[in-house]
Design a protein around this motif. Structure first.
Motif, short mmCIF file in Angstrom:
data_model
loop_
_atom_site.label_atom_id
_atom_site.label_comp_id
_atom_site.label_asym_id
_atom_site.label_seq_id
_atom_site.Cartn_x
_atom_site.Cartn_y
_atom_site.Cartn_z
N PHE A 1 1.73 -146.80 -46.31
CA PHE A 1 1.12 -146.56 -47.62
C PHE A 1 0.69 -147.87 -48.29
CE2 PHE A 1 4.02 -142.82 -47.16
CZ PHE A 1 3.01 -141.89 -46.99
N LEU A 2 1.39 -148.96 -47.97
CA LEU A 2 1.00 -150.27 -48.49
C LEU A 2 -0.36 -150.69 -47.92
CD1 LEU A 2 1.52 -152.92 -50.02
CD2 LEU A 2 2.88 -153.69 -48.07
N GLU A 3 -0.55 -150.48 -46.63
CA GLU A 3 -1.83 -150.83 -45.99
C GLU A 3 -2.98 -150.00 -46.57
OE1 GLU A 3 -2.80 -153.01 -42.97
OE2 GLU A 3 -1.35 -153.94 -44.31
N ILE A 4 -2.73 -148.72 -46.78
CA ILE A 4 -3.76 -147.84 -47.35
C ILE A 4 -4.08 -148.28 -48.78
CG2 ILE A 4 -4.29 -145.48 -48.08
CD1 ILE A 4 -2.50 -144.55 -45.70
N SER A 5 -3.05 -148.61 -49.56
CA SER A 5 -3.24 -149.08 -50.94
C SER A 5 -4.06 -150.37 -50.97
CB SER A 5 -1.88 -149.32 -51.62
OG SER A 5 -1.15 -148.13 -51.70
N CYS A 6 -3.75 -151.29 -50.05
CA CYS A 6 -4.50 -152.55 -49.99
C CYS A 6 -5.97 -152.30 -49.63
CB CYS A 6 -3.87 -153.49 -48.96
SG CYS A 6 -2.30 -154.18 -49.47
N TYR A 7 -6.20 -151.35 -48.74
CA TYR A 7 -7.57 -151.02 -48.34
C TYR A 7 -8.37 -150.48 -49.54
CZ TYR A 7 -11.42 -148.71 -45.88
OH TYR A 7 -12.66 -148.30 -45.47
N ILE A 8 -7.75 -149.56 -50.29
CA ILE A 8 -8.40 -149.01 -51.48
C ILE A 8 -8.60 -150.10 -52.53
CG2 ILE A 8 -8.10 -147.38 -53.41
CD1 ILE A 8 -6.52 -145.59 -51.43
N HIS A 9 -7.60 -150.96 -52.66
CA HIS A 9 -7.65 -152.07 -53.61
C HIS A 9 -8.86 -152.97 -53.33
CE1 HIS A 9 -6.41 -156.03 -55.26
NE2 HIS A 9 -5.80 -155.30 -56.17
N GLU A 10 -9.07 -153.31 -52.05
CA GLU A 10 -10.19 -154.17 -51.66
C GLU A 10 -11.53 -153.42 -51.74
OE1 GLU A 10 -9.34 -155.67 -47.80
OE2 GLU A 10 -7.55 -156.78 -48.45
N MET A 11 -11.51 -152.15 -51.38
CA MET A 11 -12.74 -151.37 -51.37
C MET A 11 -13.36 -151.26 -52.77
SD MET A 11 -13.39 -147.60 -49.70
CE MET A 11 -12.30 -146.73 -50.81
N TYR A 12 -12.49 -151.11 -53.78
CA TYR A 12 -12.99 -150.96 -55.15
C TYR A 12 -12.97 -152.28 -55.93
CZ TYR A 12 -13.00 -145.92 -54.50
OH TYR A 12 -13.27 -144.65 -54.05
N GLY A 13 -12.65 -153.37 -55.24
CA GLY A 13 -12.70 -154.68 -55.87
C GLY A 13 -11.78 -154.84 -57.07
N MET A 14 -10.59 -154.24 -56.99
CA MET A 14 -9.64 -154.34 -58.10
C MET A 14 -9.09 -155.77 -58.20
SD MET A 14 -7.47 -150.84 -57.53
CE MET A 14 -8.28 -149.24 -57.40
N ASN A 15 -8.78 -156.18 -59.42
CA ASN A 15 -8.23 -157.51 -59.64
C ASN A 15 -6.77 -157.56 -59.21
OD1 ASN A 15 -10.61 -158.49 -60.80
ND2 ASN A 15 -10.05 -157.65 -62.80
N ASN A 16 -6.40 -158.72 -58.65
CA ASN A 16 -4.99 -158.94 -58.33
C ASN A 16 -4.22 -159.22 -59.61
OD1 ASN A 16 -5.36 -158.65 -55.56
ND2 ASN A 16 -5.89 -160.80 -55.30
N GLY A 17 -2.94 -158.94 -59.61
CA GLY A 17 -2.12 -159.20 -60.79
C GLY A 17 -0.83 -158.43 -60.70
N ILE A 18 0.13 -158.82 -61.52
CA ILE A 18 1.44 -158.21 -61.46
C ILE A 18 1.40 -156.72 -61.80
CG2 ILE A 18 1.99 -158.87 -63.85
CD1 ILE A 18 4.42 -158.60 -60.83
N ILE A 19 0.49 -156.33 -62.72
CA ILE A 19 0.38 -154.90 -63.08
C ILE A 19 -0.07 -154.09 -61.88
CG2 ILE A 19 -0.74 -153.23 -64.60
CD1 ILE A 19 1.21 -155.10 -66.00
N ASN A 20 -1.07 -154.61 -61.15
CA ASN A 20 -1.54 -153.91 -59.96
C ASN A 20 -0.45 -153.81 -58.90
OD1 ASN A 20 -4.10 -153.06 -60.58
ND2 ASN A 20 -5.12 -154.90 -59.86
N SER A 21 0.34 -154.88 -58.74
CA SER A 21 1.43 -154.88 -57.75
C SER A 21 2.49 -153.84 -58.12
CB SER A 21 2.07 -156.27 -57.66
OG SER A 21 1.15 -157.22 -57.18
N ILE A 22 2.81 -153.74 -59.40
CA ILE A 22 3.79 -152.75 -59.86
C ILE A 22 3.25 -151.33 -59.67
CG2 ILE A 22 5.00 -151.84 -61.88
CD1 ILE A 22 5.19 -154.76 -62.89
N MET A 23 1.98 -151.13 -60.04
CA MET A 23 1.37 -149.80 -59.85
C MET A 23 1.34 -149.42 -58.38
SD MET A 23 -1.80 -149.96 -62.58
CE MET A 23 -2.51 -148.45 -61.93
N CYS A 24 1.01 -150.40 -57.53
CA CYS A 24 1.00 -150.16 -56.08
C CYS A 24 2.39 -149.76 -55.61
CB CYS A 24 0.53 -151.43 -55.36
SG CYS A 24 0.53 -151.29 -53.56
#
Length: 364
Positions: free
Chosen positions: A314-337
């Motif tokens: 699920f981490l790999e899938i989340s990272c793929y979606i994260h990159e596909m939609y160009g989401m910003n990195n940050g602690i909030i995104n890491s917690i949501m992930c």
């Protein structure tokens, strides 16, 4: 009629743990559980998932600091809890059979699922290089024997824990606690030297397992003393360990001792490593003893094996979606992930429970 409170029941179970008689505590054909242990394991696995999410997605200074703190104690904590649960009075044949059944076989099953997932995922990505690595005979042999370079090294802790528990079993059968600690320290030094200087593959992450033995032995000796403390002393312990843990990580950052990663035997400064590992683990154990009961965290703690086994997918899938939609990195995104990964992992837990219940009805 005697009414036994939840806390009294847990105290009785703790005493049975300390006496090595936990296997006798059977209710409805299932082992009784001590709730603070489940709470503690729940916190530990959440830290594992958050740490991996930050490693994959995080790049800010605050995330690097959080990850440093997490990696400084979360795997030693798992080893220590395993040490507390370890019953060395059990016959070795029964002991080894139970560890093969409860750790090694699930490790290979989860490893097979992860291996198949990677083949499917790299085929979907049309990543020929990664596919060739997976299907390479030499790499497959590394995977089969779980040596460094394994294609499923994300699950390193399970075979490592199996080896560490077997070694700790023999050490803890020496009745002198000083000898136990000396032998476990020798194992740590041997594992450290093996991992860093002896370029020879170690099956089942045996070099890392040698480093983990000292925490299993320490957990077996000292946690059983810790649980006898009253609430006031545990609160004092929480305060002291929090201060020491904060200071230890501050020193780690200030002097730039390097990152800590147990799986690759990266300890940074060995003194601050031990201080942070012990204080961080004791801090979480102390908090678990005080809080003890939280429906969600306890449920997560009861199912750490499945969560650990599937969270990477699920981490790999989340990272793929994260990159596909160009989401910003940050602690909030890491917690949501982390929250999303935990939710999907718990869905898998529910599926596994339904399968187990279904097989149980057919006596399979």
């Amino acid at each position: 009629m005697n009414v036994i409170t939840e806390r009294e029941r847990n105290r009785t179970l703790e005493q049975e743990y300390s006496a090595g008689n936990f296997s006798k505590s059977i209710v409805n054909n299932k082992k009784e559980r001590i709730e603070w242990i489940d709470f503690c394991k729940g916190i530990a696995i959440i830290c594992v998932v958050l740490g991996h999410s930050i490693t994959k997605m995080g790049d800010s200074r605050i995330e690097r600091i959080i990850n440093l703190c997490i990696y400084s104690f979360h795997m030693p904590l798992f080893f220590m809890i395993s040490g507390f649960n370890l019953n060395v009075k059990k016959n070795f044949e029964l002991f080894i059979k139970s560890k093969i059944k409860n750790i090694l076989l699930p490790a290979y099953l989860l490893g097979f699922i992860l291996y198949v997932y990677k083949i499917v995922w790299y085929t979907f990505e049309e990543n020929r290089g990664k596919l060739d690595e997976l299907l390479n005979v030499r790499n497959f042999a590394k995977t089969l024997f779980w040596t460094r370079g394994s294609c499923i090294n994300e699950l390193w802790f399970l075979p490592c824990l199996f080896v560490a528990l077997v070694i700790a079993y023999w050490i803890l059968n020496f009745h002198n606690k000083i000898i136990q600690l000396i032998l476990s320290l020798f194992c740590f030094l041997l594992g450290d030297l093996w991992g860093k200087y002896i370029y020879m593959p170690s099956p089942l992450y045996a070099d890392v397992a040698l480093c983990g033995v000292i925490f299993i032995v320490g957990g077996n000796i000292f946690i059983k003393k810790l649980i006898e403390l009253d609430s006031k002393k545990i609160l004092q312990l929480i305060l002291i360990t929090f201060i020491c843990f904060s200071m230890g990580n501050a020193l780690q950052l200030y002097f730039k001792f390097g990152k800590v990663n147990f799986s690759s035997i990266q300890m940074g400064n060995i003194i601050t490593f031990f201080l942070n590992a012990i204080n961080g683990s004791m801090l979480v154990i102390g908090v678990s003893k005080i809080c003890e009961k939280n429906r969600v965290i306890n449920y997560i703690g009861k199912n750490t094996l499945v969560i650990y086994g599937v969270h990477y997918i699920f981490l790999e899938i989340s990272c793929y979606i994260h990159e596909m939609y160009g989401m910003n990195n940050g602690i909030i995104n890491s917690i949501m992930c982390t929250v999303v990964i935990m939710i999907f992992s718990l869905c898998i837990v529910k599926i596994v429970e339904k399968i187990e219940n279904g097989l149980g009805r057919f006596n399979l």
